[in-house]
Design a protein around this motif. Structure first.
Motif, PDB file in Angstrom:
ATOM      1  N   TRP A 346      57.583  33.969  53.314  1.00  0.00           N
ATOM      2  CA  TRP A 346      57.654  33.408  54.666  1.00  0.00           C
ATOM      3  C   TRP A 346      58.720  34.177  55.414  1.00  0.00           C
ATOM      4  N   ILE A 347      58.281  34.888  56.434  1.00  0.00           N
ATOM      5  CA  ILE A 347      59.154  35.833  57.134  1.00  0.00           C
ATOM      6  C   ILE A 347      59.710  35.221  58.404  1.00  0.00           C
ATOM      7  N   GLN A 348      60.987  35.506  58.681  1.00  0.00           N
ATOM      8  CA  GLN A 348      61.549  35.134  59.972  1.00  0.00           C
ATOM      9  C   GLN A 348      61.837  36.404  60.765  1.00  0.00           C
ATOM     10  N   LEU A 349      61.279  36.460  61.975  1.00  0.00           N
ATOM     11  CA  LEU A 349      61.456  37.639  62.822  1.00  0.00           C
ATOM     12  C   LEU A 349      62.744  37.512  63.631  1.00  0.00           C
ATOM     13  N   PRO A 350      63.317  38.638  64.051  1.00  0.00           N
ATOM     14  CA  PRO A 350      64.482  38.543  64.944  1.00  0.00           C
ATOM     15  C   PRO A 350      64.078  37.875  66.262  1.00  0.00           C
ATOM     16  N   ALA A 351      65.058  37.280  66.958  1.00  0.00           N
ATOM     17  CA  ALA A 351      64.769  36.429  68.122  1.00  0.00           C
ATOM     18  C   ALA A 351      64.015  37.153  69.245  1.00  0.00           C
ATOM     19  N   VAL A 352      64.134  38.477  69.344  1.00  0.00           N
ATOM     20  CA  VAL A 352      63.454  39.181  70.446  1.00  0.00           C
ATOM     21  C   VAL A 352      61.940  39.284  70.235  1.00  0.00           C
ATOM     22  N   LEU A 353      61.481  38.986  69.029  1.00  0.00           N
ATOM     23  CA  LEU A 353      60.046  39.135  68.740  1.00  0.00           C
ATOM     24  C   LEU A 353      59.369  37.777  68.627  1.00  0.00           C
ATOM     25  N   THR A 354      58.093  37.730  69.014  1.00  0.00           N
ATOM     26  CA  THR A 354      57.324  36.519  68.722  1.00  0.00           C
ATOM     27  C   THR A 354      56.225  36.869  67.721  1.00  0.00           C
ATOM     28  N   ALA A 355      55.899  35.870  66.898  1.00  0.00           N
ATOM     29  CA  ALA A 355      54.890  36.097  65.864  1.00  0.00           C
ATOM     30  C   ALA A 355      53.544  36.446  66.497  1.00  0.00           C
ATOM     31  N   THR A 356      53.219  35.785  67.612  1.00  0.00           N
ATOM     32  CA  THR A 356      51.922  36.036  68.258  1.00  0.00           C
ATOM     33  C   THR A 356      51.822  37.495  68.671  1.00  0.00           C
ATOM     34  N   GLN A 357      52.878  38.001  69.287  1.00  0.00           N
ATOM     35  CA  GLN A 357      52.850  39.395  69.742  1.00  0.00           C
ATOM     36  C   GLN A 357      52.736  40.348  68.543  1.00  0.00           C
ATOM     37  N   VAL A 358      53.532  40.074  67.509  1.00  0.00           N
ATOM     38  CA  VAL A 358      53.497  40.950  66.325  1.00  0.00           C
ATOM     39  C   VAL A 358      52.097  40.928  65.696  1.00  0.00           C
ATOM     40  N   CYS A 359      51.502  39.746  65.587  1.00  0.00           N
ATOM     41  CA  CYS A 359      50.178  39.650  64.960  1.00  0.00           C
ATOM     42  C   CYS A 359      49.127  40.391  65.786  1.00  0.00           C
ATOM     43  N   GLN A 360      49.215  40.218  67.115  1.00  0.00           N
ATOM     44  CA  GLN A 360      48.246  40.887  68.001  1.00  0.00           C
ATOM     45  C   GLN A 360      48.345  42.402  67.882  1.00  0.00           C
ATOM     46  N   GLU A 361      49.579  42.892  67.973  1.00  0.00           N
ATOM     47  CA  GLU A 361      49.772  44.354  67.933  1.00  0.00           C
ATOM     48  C   GLU A 361      49.477  44.902  66.543  1.00  0.00           C
ATOM     49  N   ALA A 362      49.764  44.119  65.516  1.00  0.00           N
ATOM     50  CA  ALA A 362      49.487  44.571  64.150  1.00  0.00           C
ATOM     51  C   ALA A 362      47.987  44.796  63.981  1.00  0.00           C
ATOM     52  N   LEU A 363      47.201  43.898  64.562  1.00  0.00           N
ATOM     53  CA  LEU A 363      45.750  44.033  64.460  1.00  0.00           C
ATOM     54  C   LEU A 363      45.272  45.237  65.275  1.00  0.00           C
ATOM     55  N   GLU A 364      45.794  45.343  66.495  1.00  0.00           N
ATOM     56  CA  GLU A 364      45.340  46.425  67.374  1.00  0.00           C
ATOM     57  C   GLU A 364      45.791  47.802  66.890  1.00  0.00           C
ATOM     58  N   LEU A 368      45.911  45.397  60.832  1.00  0.00           N
ATOM     59  CA  LEU A 368      46.675  44.647  59.839  1.00  0.00           C
ATOM     60  C   LEU A 368      46.587  43.156  60.183  1.00  0.00           C
ATOM     61  N   VAL A 369      46.127  42.358  59.220  1.00  0.00           N
ATOM     62  CA  VAL A 369      45.965  40.923  59.492  1.00  0.00           C
ATOM     63  C   VAL A 369      47.137  40.156  58.877  1.00  0.00           C
ATOM     64  N   LEU A 370      47.832  39.368  59.708  1.00  0.00           N
ATOM     65  CA  LEU A 370      49.011  38.616  59.245  1.00  0.00           C
ATOM     66  C   LEU A 370      48.798  37.131  59.498  1.00  0.00           C
ATOM     67  N   GLY A 371      49.481  36.300  58.732  1.00  0.00           N
ATOM     68  CA  GLY A 371      49.443  34.859  58.979  1.00  0.00           C
ATOM     69  C   GLY A 371      50.481  34.517  60.040  1.00  0.00           C
ATOM     70  N   CYS A 372      50.023  34.143  61.226  1.00  0.00           N
ATOM     71  CA  CYS A 372      50.921  33.871  62.357  1.00  0.00           C
ATOM     72  C   CYS A 372      51.537  32.478  62.189  1.00  0.00           C
ATOM     73  N   GLY A 373      52.855  32.359  62.345  1.00  0.00           N
ATOM     74  CA  GLY A 373      53.558  31.100  62.087  1.00  0.00           C
ATOM     75  C   GLY A 373      52.930  29.880  62.745  1.00  0.00           C
ATOM     76  N   GLU A 374      52.480  30.052  63.998  1.00  0.00           N
ATOM     77  CA  GLU A 374      51.971  28.885  64.736  1.00  0.00           C
ATOM     78  C   GLU A 374      50.660  28.330  64.164  1.00  0.00           C
ATOM     79  N   THR A 375      49.982  29.143  63.364  1.00  0.00           N
ATOM     80  CA  THR A 375      48.754  28.658  62.702  1.00  0.00           C
ATOM     81  C   THR A 375      49.064  27.433  61.839  1.00  0.00           C
ATOM     82  N   PHE A 376      50.307  27.353  61.366  1.00  0.00           N
ATOM     83  CA  PHE A 376      50.656  26.319  60.385  1.00  0.00           C
ATOM     84  C   PHE A 376      51.328  25.102  61.039  1.00  0.00           C
ATOM     85  N   ALA A 377      51.196  25.031  62.376  1.00  0.00           N
ATOM     86  CA  ALA A 377      51.764  23.902  63.128  1.00  0.00           C
ATOM     87  C   ALA A 377      50.753  22.756  63.146  1.00  0.00           C
ATOM     88  N   VAL A 378      51.246  21.555  63.001  1.00  0.00           N
ATOM     89  CA  VAL A 378      50.367  20.373  63.005  1.00  0.00           C
ATOM     90  C   VAL A 378      49.825  20.161  64.418  1.00  0.00           C
TER      91      VAL A 378
END
Ligand SMILES: Cc1ncc(COP(=O)(O)O)c(C=O)c1O
Length: 423
Positions: A346-364, A368-378
């Motif tokens: 379970w990775i924590q990104l530095p405050a300047v990055l958001t998981a959504t942005q990293v996941c989007q750019e990783a795919l583009e 690269l497919v990553l598990g985005c933190g917000e997916t696991f929100a109730v």
């Protein structure tokens, strides 16, 4: 890591033995194939070493943890009487639909976790606030029900869902004191704790790397048997959801549930089970062979655990090498945790990055497919103060070793490219 040859042999032996295959091809008993129930009970008794041994009557066979969760909700909840589903957050996201299908859409609430697992004090405060709020069904409403009375079940007022060992997605393991506190809270508020115990066997330590360590904690279902004189009624407050999915392969669709004998009998009376017998009857006869001669426990100890540990260490060290200098941190670290395991980092990104942005750019940029933190929100009921927008889940059990390292290297390139734009 798939035990193909042994399973092939087990299928062949089973299909060559008329007594066994006749039972295997038939509608089985509601509680499942008895020899497998017995062998699972013996295996669990050896592994967990609970205060009292586990009998076959405490076990029923399921179609895996997901299918079983649906059956648990069918039998032991009623949307007219059961109020709220409380889930540790972050949580295994694919359970949300199962709760929604059971009538609990909009009635799920996230409870935060820390390094000791679910924050049980926060859960108790939330339950207490709910009960006082007037949102709780009145005595009159409580008389309403969608489901008929049945002698073999009770309807719980709340459900608490958690993954106590090596949680998906955070890898966290709940401490013993939290487990005890959780059971006391469950009893106080008439709640059923559904413990997805699917990663318990995938446990390794730093001190004896080659050897599996036993499960770091007694299960909630074991504690419920003994704490404060044992269960308050014949159904108890915990069901343990076990599965062969992470040990043999999810396609087997075989798992087991453990609870009090009455709970297990009630569970086996789910309508679909009474009609067709326990799920996965034929596959149960194959898997039984793997326990009968102790193949599976040895396979887990000699193949899966050492390989899991190797992959975990490899992924952790690749993260340190390729991502550490960006300010990325993670848990659990196999170097510093006396016991680690499961499937995930379970990775924590530095405050300047958001998981959504990293996941989007990783795919583009890197496919690269990553598990985005917000997916696991109730959904609709987030725990306050969470940082899921800065979290990523990486799985070390799925990809081969080389691809794990390459994947982290490519994630490093993605982060580098975003940071260059931001700065
Ligand atoms: C916590 C948890 N529960 C259940 C499952 C699914 O289990 P099964 O294949 O037994 O339905 C998973 C799979 O990822 C999981 O992580």
């Amino acid at each position: 890591m798939l035990p193909v040859e042994r399973l092939k042999q087990a299928a062949d032996n089973t299909l060559s033995n008329k007594v066994i295959f006749t039972e295997g091809f038939a509608y089985g008993p509601d509680e499942g194939y008895f020899p497998l129930r017995k062998n699972i009970a013996n295996w669990l008794s050896r592994y967990y070493a609970p205060a009292q041994p586990i009998s076959a009557e405490r076990i029923c066979i399921t179609g895996g943890a997901s299918q079983n969760l649906a059956c648990v909700l069918q039998v032991f909840t009623d949307p007219a009487q059961t109020e709220i589903i409380w889930l540790v957050e972050p949580t295994y996201h694919l359970v949300f639909w199962i709760f929604e299908d059971a009538g609990f859409s909009g009635r799920m609430r996230g409870i935060p976790e820390d390094e000791e697992g679910m924050d049980v004090a926060a859960l108790e405060r939330a339950l207490d606030a709910f009960e006082r709020s007037g949102d709780s069904a009145s005595q009159d409403d409580q008389k309403k029900r969608h489901k008929p009375h049945r002698p073999y079940r009770k309807i719980y007022k709340h459900v608490i869902y958690c993954v106590p060992c090596f949680s998906n997605p955070s890898g966290t393991t709940m401490s013993h004191s939290r487990r005890e506190a959780l059971i006391r809270v469950a009893r106080k508020y008439n709640a059923l704790v559904v413990a997805d115990d699917v990663y318990d066997f995938l446990s390794w330590g730093v001190t004896h790397p080659a050897k599996p360590v036993s499960c770091p904690q007694l299960r909630l279902v074991d504690i419920d048997r003994v704490i404060d004189g044992g269960p308050e009624d014949r159904f108890g407050n915990v069901v343990s959801n076990g599965s062969f999915s992470k040990l043999i392969g999810p396609g087997c669709r075989v798992g087991w549930a453990e609870g009090t004998e009455d709970f297990i009998h009630g569970l086996s009376q789910a309508g679909s089970t009474r009609s067709g017998g326990a799920p996965s009857q034929l596959t149960s006869t194959f898997i039984n062979e793997l326990l009968e001669d102790n193949f599976l426990p040895e396979y887990i100890a000699n193949i899966i655990v050492p390989e899991g540990r190797r992959r975990h260490c490899l992924l952790a060290s690749a993260i340190k090498t390729h991502l550490g200098h960006f300010g990325v941190s993670f848990t659990p670290d196999p170097e510093t945790n006396p016991v680690a395991g499961g499937y995930y980092i379970w990775i924590q990104l530095p405050a300047v990055l958001t998981a959504t942005q990293v996941c989007q750019e990783a795919l583009e940029l890197q496919n690269l497919v990553l598990g985005c933190g917000e997916t696991f929100a109730v959904p609709g009921g987030n725990a306050p103060g969470g940082d899921l927008h800065r979290r990523l889940r990486l799985c070390f059990m799925w990809e081969d070793e080389g691809r794990l390292v390459e994947g982290v290297g490519r994630l490093g390139l993605v982060i580098q490219s975003i940071l260059t734009k931001v700065r």
